[in-house]
Design an enzyme around this catalytic site. Structure first.
Site, short mmCIF file in Angstrom:
data_model
loop_
_atom_site.label_atom_id
_atom_site.label_comp_id
_atom_site.label_asym_id
_atom_site.label_seq_id
_atom_site.Cartn_x
_atom_site.Cartn_y
_atom_site.Cartn_z
N ARG A 54 -11.07 -14.40 4.05
CA ARG A 54 -9.71 -13.92 4.56
C ARG A 54 -8.74 -14.85 3.91
O ARG A 54 -7.48 -14.20 3.74
CB ARG A 54 -9.68 -14.26 6.08
CG ARG A 54 -8.59 -13.51 6.67
CD ARG A 54 -8.67 -13.65 8.10
NE ARG A 54 -8.56 -15.17 8.51
CZ ARG A 54 -9.30 -15.65 9.70
NH1 ARG A 54 -10.18 -15.05 10.37
NH2 ARG A 54 -8.94 -16.87 9.78
N TYR A 107 13.66 0.99 5.61
CA TYR A 107 12.26 1.87 5.77
C TYR A 107 12.16 1.88 7.36
O TYR A 107 11.77 0.95 8.08
CB TYR A 107 11.10 0.97 5.17
CG TYR A 107 9.85 1.59 5.15
CD1 TYR A 107 9.50 3.06 4.71
CD2 TYR A 107 8.66 0.80 5.66
CE1 TYR A 107 8.26 3.63 4.46
CE2 TYR A 107 7.44 1.33 5.74
CZ TYR A 107 7.07 2.60 5.15
OH TYR A 107 5.76 3.17 5.19
N ASP A 179 13.34 -6.09 0.49
CA ASP A 179 12.16 -5.08 0.25
C ASP A 179 12.39 -4.49 -1.27
O ASP A 179 13.39 -3.72 -1.39
CB ASP A 179 12.12 -3.85 1.47
CG ASP A 179 10.91 -3.18 1.09
OD1 ASP A 179 10.48 -2.89 -0.11
OD2 ASP A 179 10.34 -2.37 1.90
N LYS A 204 2.71 1.05 -3.59
CA LYS A 204 3.61 2.22 -4.36
C LYS A 204 3.48 1.86 -5.97
O LYS A 204 2.37 2.51 -6.66
CB LYS A 204 4.95 1.97 -4.10
CG LYS A 204 5.08 2.22 -2.27
CD LYS A 204 4.85 3.70 -1.93
CE LYS A 204 4.60 3.59 -0.41
NZ LYS A 204 5.73 3.21 0.26
C1 LIG Z 1 5.73 2.55 1.67
C2 LIG Z 1 6.68 1.57 1.89
C3 LIG Z 1 6.49 0.45 2.89
C4 LIG Z 1 5.23 0.24 3.47
O1 LIG Z 1 4.20 0.19 2.58
P1 LIG Z 1 2.47 0.40 3.03
O2 LIG Z 1 1.78 0.00 1.95
O3 LIG Z 1 2.59 2.15 3.15
O4 LIG Z 1 2.47 -0.17 4.39
C5 LIG Z 1 7.68 -0.63 2.77
N1 LIG Z 1 8.63 -0.44 2.15
C6 LIG Z 1 9.06 0.66 1.48
C7 LIG Z 1 10.52 0.80 0.80
C8 LIG Z 1 8.29 1.67 1.44
O5 LIG Z 1 8.65 2.87 0.73
#
Ligand SMILES: *Cc1c(COP(=O)(O)O)cnc(C)c1O
Length: 388
Positions: A54, A107, A179, A204
């Site tokens: 973990r 988000y 972010d 992403k």
């Molecule tokens: C998709 C996304 C997230 C979350 O990511 P996941 O892997 O889907 O949990 C966070 N911030 C932004 C800007 C995103 O587009």
């Protein structure tokens, strides 16, 4: 070392792995210790020690090191999703009684966590105009512990003035979280602009192929320890195969993002000239309100942007999107494939209501040929006209 080189080399050690270019995928829970002394010394003192699955394996370390190098961080941890990375970052710096400021463009699941769990634990969140600069000082309270940023917002694409926001936060003793998913960690370097903790949905652009979930938290200096301990406390680790895919994605992120940049701008420019389009929300366009800040702080644009259509009936919208052949309809983005989804920011805004009339679409420009994508969009506008 330049970024493109770092993306290729960081977190790899082929000569300690039989010369094999990529790191091995370690599937592990138990880690065995040869002696009592080794067992008792085997604490998770830092992210590099291999003591239990973990806490991380050499596969996770490879991803974490590559990501830390890309962001220019001192350390990084990998989580099972981007959402988990956001939770880890927020819980690294907030305690009961604290106040959190979140950009109104953030988000939506970030807001949901703040308004739900954080609130129930006695942490109050208020939302600020993502365009805030010096005026953010008026929103700071004595107990404001963190300022959360996302630039540009992944639905409405406002670029934030990160250096000014960071300076104000620091003057008031608050930490700045960013972010950085939109830029992939490649086109924006938040730490150089004053940010303290960077998160990314590795799902992403880092993974880049829509086939794995991954979250990343990067920190510098004093925040490393807090982030590491929060990561351990939450127990939200990434699986070995997903960690492998994410570190592999970093190797090609520079070339992929440059292509997303190019195609995104071509589509945006084409859409700008279309008579049915009210406005294109893309900071790389001269006409965009965030263009000057984007030019100052970013070295490129990813493939994600918005387009506001003139008011469109549901029937015309359905005709438009149901017949798309290259653009897929679905959540997430950052893969090689193009996506298009109708979105409505009005339900997720509280500080600055979204009042634009018309239908907003979010487009992800993938790696297909731009002319083919334009033809797909052109046909969609034609179907819209026929159905209107
Ligand atoms: C998709 C996304 C997230 C979350 O990511 P996941 O892997 O889907 O949990 C966070 N911030 C932004 C800007 C995103 O587009």
């Amino acid at each position: 070392m330049k970024d493109d080189t770092r993306a290729v080399t960081a977190g790899r050690d082929p000569h300690n792995n039989h010369g094999i270019v990529n790191p091995p995928v370690y599937h592990a829970s138990t880690v065995l210790f040869p002696t009592l002394e080794a067992l008792q010394e085997g604490h998770a003192r830092n992210p590099r020690q291999v003591v239990y699955g973990r806490n991380g394996t050499p596969t996770t370390h490879s991803l974490q090191d590559a990501y830390a190098a890309l962001e220019g961080a001192d350390m990084a941890v990998a989580t099972g999703s981007g959402k988990a990375a956001i939770v880890t970052a927020l819980l690294s710096c907030l305690e009961s009684g604290d106040h959190l400021l979140v950009a109104d463009s953030a988000y939506l699941p970030t807001r949901t966590f703040a308004d739900g769990i954080l609130r129930s634990f006695g942490i109050e969140t208020s939302y600020y105009d993502p365009a805030a600069g010096e005026d953010l000082a008026a929103r700071m309270r004595p107990n404001t512990r963190a300022v959360y940023t996302e630039s540009p917002g992944s639905l409405t694409f406002e670029v934030q003035d990160l250096p000014t926001i960071s300076a104000i936060a620091h003057e008031n003793g608050a930490v700045v979280i960013n972010d950085n998913t939109w830029s992939g960690g490649y086109f924006l370097k938040p730490f150089d602009l004053g940010v303290d903790i960077v998160v990314q949905a590795g799902t992403k652009y880092i993974v880049g192929h829509s086939d794995a979930m991954c979250g990343l938290v990067a920190a510098r200096g004093a925040w490393c320890e807090r982030v590491w301990h929060t990561f351990l406390a939450l127990g939200n680790c990434i699986g070995p195969d997903d960690a492998y895919l994410a570190q592999r994605g970093i190797r090609t992120i520079a070339v992929r993002l440059r292509r997303h940049h190019e195609t995104g701008l071509r589509l945006a420019a084409w859409l700008c000239r279309h008579p049915d389009v009210v406005r294109v929300l893309h900071p790389g366009l001269d006409s965009d309100p965030g263009h000057a800040l984007w030019k100052r702080d970013f070295t490129g644009a990813s493939g994600l942007f918005g387009v506001l259509l003139a008011p469109t009936s549901r029937q015309a919208l359905a005709a438009m999107v149901d017949g798309l052949t290259l653009f897929g309809m679905g959540w997430s983005w950052g893969g090689y494939e193009s996506l298009l989804v109708p979105v409505d920011p009005s339900s997720s805004r509280t500080a600055v209501p979204w009042t634009e009339a018309g239908q907003l679409l979010r487009i992800h420009a993938g790696l297909e040929d731009a002319d083919d994508l334009i033809a797909d969009l052109d046909a969609a506008f034609e179907r819209r006209k026929q159905a209107s």
